[in-house]
Design a protein around this motif. Structure first.
Motif, PDB file in Angstrom:
ATOM      1  N   VAL A  63       0.819  -1.217   0.000  1.00 50.22           N
ATOM      2  CA  VAL A  63       0.000   0.000   0.000  1.00 50.22           C
ATOM      3  C   VAL A  63       0.851   1.265   0.000  1.00 50.22           C
ATOM      4  O   VAL A  63       0.302   2.376  -0.088  1.00 50.22           O
ATOM      5  N   LYS A  64       2.152   1.129   0.085  1.00 48.91           N
ATOM      6  CA  LYS A  64       3.024   2.309   0.101  1.00 48.91           C
ATOM      7  C   LYS A  64       2.818   3.130  -1.167  1.00 48.91           C
ATOM      8  O   LYS A  64       2.781   2.594  -2.267  1.00 48.91           O
ATOM      9  N   GLY A  65       2.708   4.433  -0.985  1.00 55.06           N
ATOM     10  CA  GLY A  65       2.494   5.326  -2.118  1.00 55.06           C
ATOM     11  C   GLY A  65       1.043   5.466  -2.526  1.00 55.06           C
ATOM     12  O   GLY A  65       0.709   6.338  -3.331  1.00 55.06           O
ATOM     13  N   ARG A  66       0.171   4.616  -1.998  1.00 54.64           N
ATOM     14  CA  ARG A  66      -1.259   4.693  -2.331  1.00 54.64           C
ATOM     15  C   ARG A  66      -2.111   5.078  -1.119  1.00 54.64           C
ATOM     16  O   ARG A  66      -3.104   5.786  -1.252  1.00 54.64           O
ATOM     17  N   PHE A  67      -1.735   4.585   0.054  1.00 53.89           N
ATOM     18  CA  PHE A  67      -2.503   4.834   1.277  1.00 53.89           C
ATOM     19  C   PHE A  67      -1.753   5.824   2.161  1.00 53.89           C
ATOM     20  O   PHE A  67      -0.522   5.817   2.212  1.00 53.89           O
ATOM     21  N   THR A  68      -2.513   6.632   2.897  1.00 53.40           N
ATOM     22  CA  THR A  68      -1.926   7.563   3.849  1.00 53.40           C
ATOM     23  C   THR A  68      -2.705   7.499   5.160  1.00 53.40           C
ATOM     24  O   THR A  68      -3.921   7.691   5.174  1.00 53.40           O
ATOM     25  N   ILE A  69      -1.987   7.226   6.227  1.00 56.10           N
ATOM     26  CA  ILE A  69      -2.597   7.206   7.548  1.00 56.10           C
ATOM     27  C   ILE A  69      -2.345   8.553   8.217  1.00 56.10           C
ATOM     28  O   ILE A  69      -1.300   9.170   8.027  1.00 56.10           O
ATOM     29  N   SER A  70      -3.322   9.009   8.990  1.00 52.37           N
ATOM     30  CA  SER A  70      -3.157  10.260   9.720  1.00 52.37           C
ATOM     31  C   SER A  70      -4.006  10.193  10.984  1.00 52.37           C
ATOM     32  O   SER A  70      -4.890   9.332  11.109  1.00 52.37           O
ATOM     33  N   ARG A  71      -3.739  11.098  11.871  1.00 55.47           N
ATOM     34  CA  ARG A  71      -4.494  11.140  13.109  1.00 55.47           C
ATOM     35  C   ARG A  71      -4.731  12.579  13.519  1.00 55.47           C
ATOM     36  O   ARG A  71      -3.895  13.440  13.281  1.00 55.47           O
ATOM     37  N   ASP A  72      -5.859  12.826  14.156  1.00 57.05           N
ATOM     38  CA  ASP A  72      -6.196  14.115  14.731  1.00 57.05           C
ATOM     39  C   ASP A  72      -6.433  13.864  16.210  1.00 57.05           C
ATOM     40  O   ASP A  72      -7.525  13.417  16.604  1.00 57.05           O
TER      41      ASP A  72
END
Length: 128
Positions: A63-72
């Motif tokens: 998934v590298k380069g396609r998915f992005t994880i983030s948090r608030d």
């Protein structure tokens, strides 16, 4: 105890995008390692992406380069933005929390054993 609730799953065509969200009930998740896993019926649950309390990100190779994880942390919410989806990405996606760790460190970020709390999952289906 942390309760996690995923949303944002659905059906898309190959090449499409989705954004998953995970709302946490805990007073704070700042010191938690947070992650997304996925599972296909009959197969083992696999780690997709994780993010530490210091915002260090981890991804499985596919998934590298396609998915992005983030948090608030202020909103106690975890996200997963998924682009360039393929049928191989079809699965139930689960949000996971380690519970409090030292500075929110992820020890084995993509391994099930590191996580104490899990959501109920949200289905992602990608058609060709």
């Amino acid at each position: 105890q942390v309760q996690l609730a995923e949303s944002g799953g659905g059906s898309v065509q190959a090449g499409g995008s989705l954004r998953l969200s995970c709302a946490a009930s805990a007073y704070t998740i700042n010191a938690n390692c947070m992650a997304w896993f996925r599972q296909i019926p009959g197969k083992e649950r696999e780690g997709v992406a994780a993010i530490s309390g210091s915002f260090r990100e981890y991804y499985r190779d596919s998934v590298k380069g396609r998915f992005t994880i983030s948090r608030d942390n202020a909103e106690r919410t975890l996200y997963l933005k998924m682009n360039g989806l393929t049928p191989a990405d079809s699965a139930i996606y689960y949000c996971a929390s380690s519970g409090p760790t030292s500075w929110g460190t992820c020890t084995s970020p993509l391994e099930v054993k590191d996580y104490k709390f899990w959501g109920q999952g949200t289905q992602v289906t990608v058609s060709s």
